[in-house]
Design a protein around this motif. Structure first.
Motif, PDB file in Angstrom:
ATOM      1  N   TRP A  24       0.867  -1.188   0.000  1.00 41.20           N
ATOM      2  CA  TRP A  24       0.000   0.000   0.000  1.00 41.20           C
ATOM      3  C   TRP A  24       0.895   1.226   0.000  1.00 41.20           C
ATOM      4  O   TRP A  24       2.059   1.172   0.389  1.00 41.20           O
ATOM      5  CB  TRP A  24      -0.913   0.000   1.239  1.00 41.20           C
ATOM      6  CG  TRP A  24      -0.150   0.054   2.519  1.00 41.20           C
ATOM      7  CD1 TRP A  24       0.201   1.160   3.227  1.00 41.20           C
ATOM      8  CD2 TRP A  24       0.409  -1.063   3.209  1.00 41.20           C
ATOM      9  NE1 TRP A  24       0.943   0.794   4.322  1.00 41.20           N
ATOM     10  CE2 TRP A  24       1.078  -0.556   4.339  1.00 41.20           C
ATOM     11  CE3 TRP A  24       0.411  -2.442   2.985  1.00 41.20           C
ATOM     12  CZ2 TRP A  24       1.742  -1.388   5.231  1.00 41.20           C
ATOM     13  CZ3 TRP A  24       1.069  -3.259   3.882  1.00 41.20           C
ATOM     14  CH2 TRP A  24       1.716  -2.728   4.983  1.00 41.20           C
ATOM     15  N   ARG A  27       1.218   5.256   3.991  1.00 41.53           N
ATOM     16  CA  ARG A  27       0.919   5.314   5.404  1.00 41.53           C
ATOM     17  C   ARG A  27       1.505   4.160   6.203  1.00 41.53           C
ATOM     18  O   ARG A  27       1.810   3.111   5.668  1.00 41.53           O
ATOM     19  CB  ARG A  27      -0.595   5.339   5.607  1.00 41.53           C
ATOM     20  CG  ARG A  27      -1.257   6.620   5.154  1.00 41.53           C
ATOM     21  CD  ARG A  27      -2.723   6.599   5.466  1.00 41.53           C
ATOM     22  NE  ARG A  27      -2.959   6.409   6.905  1.00 41.53           N
ATOM     23  CZ  ARG A  27      -4.160   6.259   7.434  1.00 41.53           C
ATOM     24  NH1 ARG A  27      -5.230   6.266   6.652  1.00 41.53           N
ATOM     25  NH2 ARG A  27      -4.316   6.090   8.725  1.00 41.53           N
ATOM     26  N   THR A  28       1.653   4.400   7.500  1.00 38.41           N
ATOM     27  CA  THR A  28       2.024   3.353   8.442  1.00 38.41           C
ATOM     28  C   THR A  28       0.819   3.062   9.323  1.00 38.41           C
ATOM     29  O   THR A  28       0.200   3.976   9.846  1.00 38.41           O
ATOM     30  CB  THR A  28       3.211   3.795   9.319  1.00 38.41           C
ATOM     31  OG1 THR A  28       4.341   4.036   8.481  1.00 38.41           O
ATOM     32  CG2 THR A  28       3.552   2.717  10.337  1.00 38.41           C
ATOM     33  N   TRP A  51       2.651  -3.313  13.949  1.00 41.19           N
ATOM     34  CA  TRP A  51       3.709  -2.691  13.152  1.00 41.19           C
ATOM     35  C   TRP A  51       4.964  -2.468  13.986  1.00 41.19           C
ATOM     36  O   TRP A  51       6.041  -2.287  13.449  1.00 41.19           O
ATOM     37  CB  TRP A  51       3.211  -1.369  12.575  1.00 41.19           C
ATOM     38  CG  TRP A  51       3.894  -0.972  11.309  1.00 41.19           C
ATOM     39  CD1 TRP A  51       4.639   0.139  11.099  1.00 41.19           C
ATOM     40  CD2 TRP A  51       3.905  -1.706  10.082  1.00 41.19           C
ATOM     41  NE1 TRP A  51       5.106   0.139   9.803  1.00 41.19           N
ATOM     42  CE2 TRP A  51       4.667  -0.968   9.165  1.00 41.19           C
ATOM     43  CE3 TRP A  51       3.343  -2.919   9.676  1.00 41.19           C
ATOM     44  CZ2 TRP A  51       4.884  -1.400   7.860  1.00 41.19           C
ATOM     45  CZ3 TRP A  51       3.555  -3.346   8.377  1.00 41.19           C
ATOM     46  CH2 TRP A  51       4.300  -2.600   7.496  1.00 41.19           C
ATOM     47  N   ARG A  73       6.203  -8.579   8.249  1.00 33.93           N
ATOM     48  CA  ARG A  73       6.122  -7.288   7.562  1.00 33.93           C
ATOM     49  C   ARG A  73       7.504  -6.707   7.361  1.00 33.93           C
ATOM     50  O   ARG A  73       8.445  -7.017   8.083  1.00 33.93           O
ATOM     51  CB  ARG A  73       5.222  -6.298   8.321  1.00 33.93           C
ATOM     52  CG  ARG A  73       5.895  -5.561   9.496  1.00 33.93           C
ATOM     53  CD  ARG A  73       5.933  -6.407  10.726  1.00 33.93           C
ATOM     54  NE  ARG A  73       6.326  -5.650  11.896  1.00 33.93           N
ATOM     55  CZ  ARG A  73       7.473  -5.839  12.521  1.00 33.93           C
ATOM     56  NH1 ARG A  73       8.322  -6.741  12.087  1.00 33.93           N
ATOM     57  NH2 ARG A  73       7.764  -5.133  13.607  1.00 33.93           N
ATOM     58  N   ASN A  75       8.819  -3.040   7.322  1.00 33.19           N
ATOM     59  CA  ASN A  75       8.431  -1.649   7.565  1.00 33.19           C
ATOM     60  C   ASN A  75       8.974  -0.696   6.504  1.00 33.19           C
ATOM     61  O   ASN A  75       8.291   0.230   6.084  1.00 33.19           O
ATOM     62  CB  ASN A  75       8.916  -1.197   8.942  1.00 33.19           C
ATOM     63  CG  ASN A  75       8.210  -1.934  10.066  1.00 33.19           C
ATOM     64  OD1 ASN A  75       7.311  -2.721   9.830  1.00 33.19           O
ATOM     65  ND2 ASN A  75       8.641  -1.673  11.284  1.00 33.19           N
ATOM     66  N   LYS A  77       9.507  -1.163   3.424  1.00 36.08           N
ATOM     67  CA  LYS A  77       8.879  -1.304   2.109  1.00 36.08           C
ATOM     68  C   LYS A  77       7.367  -1.165   2.153  1.00 36.08           C
ATOM     69  O   LYS A  77       6.704  -1.338   1.124  1.00 36.08           O
ATOM     70  CB  LYS A  77       9.241  -2.663   1.510  1.00 36.08           C
ATOM     71  CG  LYS A  77      10.715  -2.845   1.209  1.00 36.08           C
ATOM     72  CD  LYS A  77      10.979  -4.217   0.586  1.00 36.08           C
ATOM     73  CE  LYS A  77      12.452  -4.397   0.263  1.00 36.08           C
ATOM     74  NZ  LYS A  77      12.719  -5.740  -0.343  1.00 36.08           N
ATOM     75  N   ASN A  78       6.797  -0.871   3.315  1.00 40.02           N
ATOM     76  CA  ASN A  78       5.325  -0.848   3.439  1.00 40.02           C
ATOM     77  C   ASN A  78       4.726  -2.115   2.850  1.00 40.02           C
ATOM     78  O   ASN A  78       3.799  -2.075   2.022  1.00 40.02           O
ATOM     79  CB  ASN A  78       4.742   0.376   2.723  1.00 40.02           C
ATOM     80  CG  ASN A  78       4.604   1.570   3.639  1.00 40.02           C
ATOM     81  OD1 ASN A  78       5.140   1.575   4.746  1.00 40.02           O
ATOM     82  ND2 ASN A  78       3.913   2.581   3.186  1.00 40.02           N
ATOM     83  N   THR A  79       5.254  -3.242   3.252  1.00 39.36           N
ATOM     84  CA  THR A  79       4.820  -4.522   2.704  1.00 39.36           C
ATOM     85  C   THR A  79       4.603  -5.514   3.828  1.00 39.36           C
ATOM     86  O   THR A  79       5.325  -5.513   4.830  1.00 39.36           O
ATOM     87  CB  THR A  79       5.883  -5.077   1.739  1.00 39.36           C
ATOM     88  OG1 THR A  79       6.147  -4.109   0.724  1.00 39.36           O
ATOM     89  CG2 THR A  79       5.396  -6.350   1.075  1.00 39.36           C
TER      90      THR A  79
END
Length: 116
Positions: A24, A27-28, A51, A73, A75, A77-79
């Protein structure tokens, strides 16, 4: 709201493995989750992850997947990922990612089909 995007599904024989990815923009989120929806059934939460690694409850799993699936996850890479091992035919579903609320826009999901 942001648009979630899932990938990595496919057709696999029972006992096999797949790794799903969720991405996405921007955002976190404090807690994310994988959901799945089988034909004729309601969407259910499969696994969730905080997260922050120091969370008191970093990961949770549905009883039906505990010990077989692993959520993780990246962090930077927002993946988010879902490693699925020892797949069973009853794992067949469309898999989605979102916050555990869920609060964001649903993606199209990724189809996982497990054959006997």
């Amino acid at each position: 709201q942001v648009q979630m995007s899932e990938s990595g599904g496919g057709l696999v024989q029972a006992g096999g493995s797949l790794r799903l990815s969720c991405a996405w923009p921007g955002r976190t989120f404090s807690r994310l989750a994988w959901f799945r929806q089988a034909p004729g059934k309601e969407r259910q939460l499969v696994a969730a992850i905080s997260w922050r690694s120091w969370s008191s409850v970093p990961t949770t799993y549905a009883t039906s997947v505990k010990g077989r699936f692993a959520i993780s996850r990246d962090n930077a890479k927002n993946t988010m990922y879902l490693q699925m091992n020892s797949l069973k035919p009853e794992d067949t579903a469309v898999y989605y990612c979102n916050t555990d609320a869920p609060s964001e826009l649903w993606g199209q999901g990724t189809q996982v089909t497990v054959s006997i």
